[in-house]
Scaffold this motif. Structure first.
Motif, mmCIF file in Angstrom:
data_model
loop_
_atom_site.group_PDB
_atom_site.id
_atom_site.type_symbol
_atom_site.label_atom_id
_atom_site.label_comp_id
_atom_site.label_asym_id
_atom_site.label_seq_id
_atom_site.Cartn_x
_atom_site.Cartn_y
_atom_site.Cartn_z
ATOM 1 N N HIS A 120 0.820 -1.213 0.000
ATOM 2 C CA HIS A 120 0.000 0.000 0.000
ATOM 3 C C HIS A 120 0.865 1.279 0.000
ATOM 4 O O HIS A 120 0.526 2.265 -0.660
ATOM 5 C CB HIS A 120 -0.869 -0.044 1.266
ATOM 6 C CG HIS A 120 -1.824 1.081 1.398
ATOM 7 N ND1 HIS A 120 -3.032 1.113 0.746
ATOM 8 C CD2 HIS A 120 -1.759 2.238 2.109
ATOM 9 C CE1 HIS A 120 -3.667 2.230 1.059
ATOM 10 N NE2 HIS A 120 -2.921 2.936 1.882
ATOM 11 N N HIS A 124 0.993 4.900 -2.505
ATOM 12 C CA HIS A 124 1.025 6.324 -2.138
ATOM 13 C C HIS A 124 2.295 6.995 -2.662
ATOM 14 O O HIS A 124 2.264 8.133 -3.124
ATOM 15 C CB HIS A 124 0.955 6.478 -0.619
ATOM 16 C CG HIS A 124 -0.430 6.307 -0.059
ATOM 17 N ND1 HIS A 124 -1.521 7.000 -0.536
ATOM 18 C CD2 HIS A 124 -0.907 5.520 0.942
ATOM 19 C CE1 HIS A 124 -2.604 6.654 0.144
ATOM 20 N NE2 HIS A 124 -2.261 5.752 1.039
ATOM 21 N N SER A 159 -0.126 9.358 6.030
ATOM 22 C CA SER A 159 -1.530 8.962 5.930
ATOM 23 C C SER A 159 -2.099 8.741 7.322
ATOM 24 O O SER A 159 -1.480 9.115 8.319
ATOM 25 C CB SER A 159 -1.610 7.674 5.105
ATOM 26 O OG SER A 159 -1.016 6.622 5.822
ATOM 27 N N ASP A 326 -6.901 7.078 -0.088
ATOM 28 C CA ASP A 326 -6.879 5.715 -0.620
ATOM 29 C C ASP A 326 -7.754 5.520 -1.863
ATOM 30 O O ASP A 326 -8.908 5.958 -1.902
ATOM 31 C CB ASP A 326 -7.341 4.732 0.466
ATOM 32 C CG ASP A 326 -6.282 4.560 1.542
ATOM 33 O OD1 ASP A 326 -5.157 5.054 1.340
ATOM 34 O OD2 ASP A 326 -6.581 3.914 2.555
HETATM 35 ZN ZN ZN Z 1 -3.427 4.896 2.430
#
Ligand code: ZN
Ligand code: KG4
Length: 362
Positions: A120, A124, A159, A326
């Protein structure tokens, strides 16, 4: 390469279809469709994401979002044309990740299509590739000769779950420099907002209230670890300072000082992020700063880091606001960068062994 990407690491069920290809001189990518089902409304009443509720929503939304992503694709595609299925395997909430990963594994087995796991954080990190400066009439294009202006780069992922500083020597050469020892930057904003009874998610609410503040303020909060001699972060002390300050106020004062508190919370978070990113940029003689993650939707961070980058003669690469939080579109890019040369045979069999991993790092 036609990629279906799936993201369910937290409270967004997201899917996207991208066509990505590469020549000697450039990477070209086009978003054919993208869909997100946000659960913010559901979790708002609890002041944060409740993992089991998130999981249940992902399970409910998975087939709906899949159908919608296929249906809205332009040009239309059929499953049989897919070259790769990519799913976020972590880091994130395990009950959430499991839904996306298992859905992707099932699709991979049933359709006999290659499957790739995506970190993940890399999604980003490379979300800046969707910035409008790379947009063309056909989609997006990244000129590979531009790599010499970008790398080495300092990457900052900020985040709700992460505050991670990395050194990037190329698209696949990522070295971790530091991360938060306790709360992430977004988590700190969310928790401060909860202390102030402002609702969830806290980042955008604090940003909005901070705007109404005259820039001279009596309220002062700490910038934890701003000058420590490493690249780690710590935001829980800021949250505690806000808690003690709020407890010392009367109801009337709380109301009056609310915009000032929001302003100062935002400044404290933004200042620490920028101080650390610049320190790393100097030490590693970076050519650019690359930012990603939900907190990069923050206008004050964007404004301050833009000035700092200009001052330090660094190029700055930010994701467009739409791709800061996201989504699945940003997950397709690292999947392509990492897997476009990997053998189909390995990837076809990946569904047998790919697992969700809540705590992996970059
Ligand atoms: Zn995220
Ligand atoms: O990247 P993201 O969508 O999810 C995670 O991977 O965690 O980030 C969500 C975080 C939340 O903490 C939210 O408060 C923060 O990003 N956020 C913002 C803004 N928009 C979202 N923080 C500050 N200012 C914003 N405008």
């Amino acid at each position: 390469m036609l990629i279906l990407s799936i993201e369910t690491s937290c409270d967004e069920t997201a899917m996207a279809l991208l066509n990505i290809s590469q020549s000697k001189s450039k990477i070209q990518y086009r978003v054919l469709s993208e869909s997100v089902a946000s659960q913010i409304k559901l979790h708002r009443r609890y002041g944060g994401v409740v993992p089991n509720l998130a999981s249940r929503e992902h399970a409910k939304n998975f087939p709906i979002i899949l159908k919608q992503t296929l249906k809205t694709s332009y040009p239309p595609i059929s499953f049989k044309n897919l070259d790769l299925i990519a799913a976020t395997i972590g880091p994130g909430l395990l009950p959430s990740l499991l839904i996306g990963v298992n859905g992707a594994k099932t699709l991979s087995w049933f359709l006999n299509k290659p499957l790739a796991g995506v970190n993940h954080l890399t999604g980003h990190l490379f979300s800046f590739l969707l910035n409008e400066e790379f947009q063309t009439s056909e989609g997006y294009s990244f000129d590979l000769s531009k790599q010499k202006d970008v790398f080495p780069a300092i990457g900052l992922i900020v985040s709700g779950g992460h505050t991670t500083l990395v050194k990037l020597s190329g698209f696949s050469k990522i070295k971790m420099l530091g991360e938060t020892r306790d709360d992430a930057a977004g988590e700190c904003l969310d928790k401060c907002a909860r202390l102030l009874n402002l609702g969830y998610p806290g980042g955008p609410i604090i940003a909005k209230l901070a705007k109404n503040n005259p820039k001279i303020t009596k309220v002062k909060f700490p910038r934890p670890m701003a000058n420590s001699d490493n690249y780690d972060f710590s935001f829980s002390g800021l949250k505690t300072a806000v808690l003690y300050f709020v407890q010392s106020l009367t109801e009337q004062e709380k109301k009056e000082l609310l915009p000032q508190m929001c302003y100062e919370i935002q400044e404290a978070v933004v200042d620490v992020l920028i101080i650390k990113a610049l320190k790393a940029a100097r030490e590693y003689s970076a050519k650019s700063l690359v930012l990603g993650g939900g907190v990069t939707a923050n206008n004050r961070l964007r404004e301050k880091i833009m000035l700092a980058a200009q001052r330090e003669h660094l190029q700055l690469f930010l994701p467009p606001i739409k791709y800061a939080t996201d989504n699945a579109t940003i997950m397709a890019l690292p999947a392509y960068l990492r897997y476009h040369k990997v053998s189909q045979k390995i990837l076809i069999n990946n569904w047998k062994k790919l697992d969700a991993k809540a705590n992996i790092t970059i």
